[in-house]
Every structure is written in structure tokens, then in C-alpha cells.
Scaffold this active site. Structure first.
Site, PDB file in Angstrom:
ATOM      1  N   GLU A 270       0.832  -1.209   0.000  1.00 47.91           N
ATOM      2  CA  GLU A 270       0.000   0.000   0.000  1.00 47.91           C
ATOM      3  C   GLU A 270       0.866   1.259   0.000  1.00 47.91           C
ATOM      4  O   GLU A 270       0.499   2.268  -0.612  1.00 47.91           O
ATOM      5  CB  GLU A 270      -0.978  -0.006   1.175  1.00 47.91           C
ATOM      6  CG  GLU A 270      -1.952  -1.197   1.207  1.00 47.91           C
ATOM      7  CD  GLU A 270      -2.739  -1.408  -0.094  1.00 47.91           C
ATOM      8  OE1 GLU A 270      -2.949  -0.422  -0.828  1.00 47.91           O
ATOM      9  OE2 GLU A 270      -3.131  -2.564  -0.380  1.00 47.91           O
ATOM     10  N   HIS A 273       1.640   2.032  -3.511  1.00 51.11           N
ATOM     11  CA  HIS A 273       0.543   2.796  -4.122  1.00 51.11           C
ATOM     12  C   HIS A 273       0.605   4.252  -3.652  1.00 51.11           C
ATOM     13  O   HIS A 273       0.418   5.185  -4.426  1.00 51.11           O
ATOM     14  CB  HIS A 273      -0.813   2.214  -3.702  1.00 51.11           C
ATOM     15  CG  HIS A 273      -1.209   0.965  -4.425  1.00 51.11           C
ATOM     16  ND1 HIS A 273      -1.311   0.894  -5.784  1.00 51.11           N
ATOM     17  CD2 HIS A 273      -1.565  -0.273  -3.957  1.00 51.11           C
ATOM     18  CE1 HIS A 273      -1.713  -0.329  -6.143  1.00 51.11           C
ATOM     19  NE2 HIS A 273      -1.867  -1.060  -5.056  1.00 51.11           N
ATOM     20  N   GLU A 299      -0.674  -0.683  -9.857  1.00 50.77           N
ATOM     21  CA  GLU A 299      -0.273  -1.951  -9.248  1.00 50.77           C
ATOM     22  C   GLU A 299       1.215  -2.239  -9.487  1.00 50.77           C
ATOM     23  O   GLU A 299       1.864  -2.900  -8.678  1.00 50.77           O
ATOM     24  CB  GLU A 299      -1.163  -3.084  -9.794  1.00 50.77           C
ATOM     25  CG  GLU A 299      -1.113  -4.385  -9.014  1.00 50.77           C
ATOM     26  CD  GLU A 299      -1.708  -4.321  -7.606  1.00 50.77           C
ATOM     27  OE1 GLU A 299      -2.265  -3.271  -7.213  1.00 50.77           O
ATOM     28  OE2 GLU A 299      -1.601  -5.330  -6.890  1.00 50.77           O
TER      29      GLU A 299
HETATM   30 ZN    ZN Z   1      -2.559  -3.064  -5.014  1.00 50.27          ZN
END
Ligand code: ZN
Length: 506
Positions: A270, A273, A299
């Protein structure tokens, strides 16, 4: 006097920035729902979110916006599609056309079916009852076909749906690359299963106190460049990352005291991201040059930090002393090599979300193949569980004992998300392709990582990817950076190089 085209573009941008205020308010409500909302507050929260969603939809389909965009489409401002203005006009026009092509009745029916679908799916999965879910899935497939037909496509229906998540990408390209990936990975996974070597995962199943997990996870996230003064880390059930403003990126994780990787690698994923979101141009927040390109590119950022960096030996050369200090009991006497092997456990398994980085893509390929067959009417919903088992046997060498751990395991289809799965594999493919290029451009990353120097990779990613927002489509961006179109080789090379010594493969 101001140029009339520029004046019109200013109006469009002001409109989009105002919409972004509403959208970020809606996302804040959703973040809160998934982290801190008291259990009985759900009903009113749903009302709040639905109300805002209605306002946002009205703004996106505002006919004035359509007129303004149509007028600018042929103007000199739109001439260079990669300029700030050109990107804004192109992407907003695309979004407007998409949103206005779908009849309101179909949009409403899809929303209703997705809410109902998820409720039915939860029960069907719990009761291991595919028959209870089948009618909903049949309706979903039929509505998704109608949606694809309303949007239009050149080659196949799947293209129209894929475009929601991976703009400008084509099913035929993904089909070709994933088939090549499958042909490389299936024998590699089989060789690992036959090697007789198993990773010492029990090391990771000792007691890892949650407070120490959080501290180490935060340290790792900060090291890779997640900026905590512009972000937060909180706890949830299904980890996610959301950005609620140009300087407000929230990541989440879940902790399992008896399984270290669950919390730690979710944080790295995360945070990957989050680093992307924090690297988007903040002054363009809510406008296409300030938005992420595609789910696959998003991603690729999370998977690169989670796997290519976070599961590398050099990463743990750096962080293992801190981990030993954080978990003196669990890691007492554990050598680095054993720990490194444990976090790279590769084994065919039934559940996608628990899969390792080598088998993961096979789970995706199975879903990608099946959902195309459903949409093209080459497979009926009633035959789906059988087709699922066949593919698991063929690609992973295992078969689910029942549908709950088979065809019923993912929420996506129940929520109307078809065409979404391949973005996970695109993320892995792009990650490997970009990581190889970064390593070459930066003169070898291993020694630097072993010293804890991760920020140079973040800067490279910012410069090459984050700073551009949506100026280039995903495939175009990757080709610009690496000089090559989407390719499966960097990912299979990366996995082979890493797993051959660990599993003592020939
Ligand atoms: Zn992801």
C-alpha cells in the site's frame, strides 16, 4: 484579451476541480467506513455516499461540459496530446463520452445488481452454495454484455470493459502476453513443487507483537519514501490506499500476530501505491495530468516495492537487524538466509489473495480466460465451476475441494467487476519491466539497497512515471521508458533468477 480557448479550458478545469472536492469528500466517507465507522452507523453512511455519488454523476454528465469539451477538441490547445492542456481535454472528453453513452436505466440496474450481488455472494460463499449465486452471475454477465455493446468496441466485448481500468489497452495484447507468461510459469511452479525444498515458513508463524509490527512497517514505509506528514497508516480488514487530497494519502493494513508477512507486506504494497499518489503533480489534483494512468501502472508501483524490493535479499540485509531488535523472541537465532527463504515461499495454493509472486499470475490468467469465455458465450454459468477446476488442475496442479475456495472466492464478479483481473498481472509485468530499466539506469540497485538507499528508486519513478499523470497511456509510457512494448520476459527472468537458487533448480 485572454484567448477564448484558454478561457474555456479554465472553465473546464474549474468545473473538474470542484467535482474533485465532492469526490474527495465521498472518498473520505468511504475511508472512514472501512477504518473507524461504528457498526451501527452504516445505514446513514450509505445515504451520505449515495447522495454525493448522485451529485458527482450529475457533474460528470453535465451537458455544458460536453459542449465545452467538443469545442476545444479541435482547438490548438488540444494539438499536442501530451501537453498539460492536450491531456486534460483528451482525457476529460473520453470520460464524458463514456459516462454519457450508457443509458441511465442500465447504470442504475448495474448498481442495484452489484449491491444485491455482493450480499448474495457473501452468503453463497459462506454456505459453499454456487447454485445460489449462479442466477445473479448470469444476470451480471448479461448486463455487462449490454454495457460493452453500449460503449462500443472494435475487436471484442472484453475490450470495452477492460477500458474502464486499463484505458487504451487491448484484450488481444494481454491475451498474447499472458499466454506466454503462463507457458513459462506453469513449468517453473511445477519444478518448484517437485524440488522437495520447502521454505521454513514456521519462522513467520511465531509471535510477532502488533505494536512492533506497526513500528517496523512504518519505518520501512518511510524508508521507501512514503511521506507521513502527507499521509497516514491505519488498520482495516482488506488493505487499500486512498488519496483524499493533494497532500492526504491514506494507507491501511491488517495485522496477524501469528503471521508476520500479512501486515508487513501489505504495508509495503500500500505504501507503494501511496508513493505513486504522493508523486503525482499536486497542483493538478483532480485534473488528468494529476491522476494515475491506469490500475495496471498503479499496481506496478505497489508490486515493485512489495516484491522486487521488499522480498529481495538485499532489502533484508538492510532491515533484518532492525527486525531482530523488534522481535527478539521470534527471530532469536534465525539466520538471514532462512528468513529470506521464508518470505519467498512458493507453493501452488487455492486462494488468489494468499498466493506468492510466482503462482499469483496463474490465478489471474485463469480468471481472465474464464471471464472472456463467459462474455463471449463460450461458457455457461452452470459449467463455470467445472471449468474452474479444470484450469486449476492444468496450470497449478491442484483442484479446489469445494466452490467456496474455488470459483466463489473473489468478490469481483459479484460486484460487476469484469475486465478487472488482468490489471493485477499487468502490474507484475510492468513492475518487472520498469525495475529492470531502473536498475540499468541507476547503475545497479543491489548495493544501494543493502545500505538502505531506496529513495533513488523513488526519485526515478517520480521522474519517469508519477510526474506525468495521464499524459501518456500505460503501454505508451512503459515503451517510452524501457524502449520496448509490454513483454513477459523481464518477469519470468526475474522469477527464475530469484527462485532457481532458493529451490536448487537446475
Ligand atoms: Zn494493489
Amino acid at each position: 484579451m485572454t484567448d477564448p480557448h484558454q478561457a474555456m479550458l479554465d472553465k473546464i478545469c474549474a468545473h473538474a476541480r470542484e467535482t474533485a472536492i465532492l469526490e474527495s469528500a465521498q472518498q473520505l466517507l468511504e475511508w472512514d467506513e472501512r477504518t473507524y465507522l461504528p457498526p451501527e452507523a452504516g445505514e446513514y453512511r450509505a445515504e451520505q455516499v449515495a447522495y454525493l455519488a448522485g451529485l458527482i454523476h450529475q457533474r460528470h454528465t453535465d451537458p455544458r461540459l460536453g459542449d465545452w469539451l467538443a469545442e476545444l477538441a479541435e482547438s490548438p490547445l488540444a494539438a499536442d496530446p501530451h501537453s498539460e492542456a492536450g491531456c486534460t481535454i483528451r482525457q476529460m472528453r473520453r470520460e464524458y463520452e463514456k459516462k454519457t453513452k450508457l443509458p441511465e436505466s442500465l447504470v442504475k440496474e448495474l448498481t442495484r445488481l452489484s449491491v444485491r450481488g455482493q450480499q448474495v455472494w457473501v452468503l453463497a460463499r459462506k454456505n459453499n452454495d454456487f447454485a445460489a449465486f449462479a442466477p445473479i452471475l448470469t444476470q451480471t454477465v448479461s448486463l455487462k454484455r449490454q454495457e460493452a455493446d453500449a460503449l462500443g468496441y472494435e475487436d471484442c466485448r472484453y475490450d470495452a470493459l477492460l477500458d474502464f481500468y486499463e484505458p487504451d489497452e487491448k484484450t488481444a495484447t494481454i491475451r498474447r502476453v499472458l499466454a506466454a507468461l503462463r507457458d513459462d510459469l506453469a513449468p517453473l511452479v511445477q519444478a518448484i513443487a517437485d524440488s522437495g525444498r520447502t521454505a521454513p515458513v514456521s519462522i513467520l508463524e511465531r509471535i510477532y507483537p502488533v505494536a512492533a509490527q506497526e513500528a517496523l512497517g512504518k519505518e520501512a514505509a518511510a524508508r521507501i519514501g512514503f511521506e507521513f506528514p502527507r499521509g497516514r497508516l491505519d488498520v482495516t480488514h482488506h488493505p487499500f490506499c486512498t488519496s483524499l487530497g493533494p497532500h492526504d494519502t491514506r494507507i491501511t493494513t491488517r495485522y496477524d500476530e501469528r503471521f508476520f508477512p500479512s501486515g508487513f507486506f501489505s504495508i509495503l504494497h500500500e505504501a507503494g501505491h501511496g508513493v505513486y499518489d504522493q508523486g503525482l503533480p499536486s497542483e493538478q489534483f483532480g485534473l488528468p495530468p494529476g491522476r494515475y494512468v491506469s490500475l495496471g501502472i498503479h499496481e506496478s508501483q505497489s508490486r515493485m516495492w512489495e516484491n522486487m524490493v521488499g522480498r529481495s535479499r538485499v532489502f533484508w540485509e538492510f532491515l533484518f537487524p532492525a527486525a531482530k531488535q523488534a522481535f527478539p523472541d521470534a527471530l532469536d537465532g534465525v539466520p538471514l538466509d532462512q528468513f529470506y527463504f521464508a518470505v519467498n515461499d512458493v507453493r501452488p495454493s487455492l486462494i488468489r489473495v494468499e498466493a506468492d509472486e510466482a503462482t499469483y499470475n496463474l490465478h489471474i490468467i485463469i480468471r481472465f480466460e474464464l471471464e472472456q469465455d463467459l462474455l463471449d458465450d463460450n461458457l455457461s454459468v452452470s459449467d463455470l465451476p467445472g471449468a474452474w477446476s479444470d484450469k486449476y488442475r492444468q496450470y497449478l496442479g491442484i483442484e479446489p475441494p469445494h466452490d467456496a475456495d474455488g470459483v466463489l472466492q473473489d468478490v469481483h464478479w459479484s460486484a460487476g467487476l469484469m475486465g478487472y483481473f488482468p490489471t493485477y498481472s499487468l502490474g507484475n509485468l510492468y513492475a518487472a519491466q520498469l525495475f529492470r530499466q531502473a536498475d540499468a539506469d541507476l547503475g545497479g540497485l543491489e548495493k544501494k539497497f543493502a545500505r538502505g538507499e531506496f529513495l533513488l528508486l523513488r526519485e526515478w519513478l517520480r521522474d519517469k512515471i508519477h510526474a506525468h499523470g495521464q499524459r501518456y497511456a500505460a503501454g505508451e509510457l512503459v515503451e517510452r521508458i524501457t524502449g520496448k512494448p509490454l513483454d513477459h520476459k523481464p518477469l519470468t527472468d526475474y522469477l527464475r533468477d530469484k527462485l532457481t537458487p532458493l529451490y536448487e533448480l537446475a
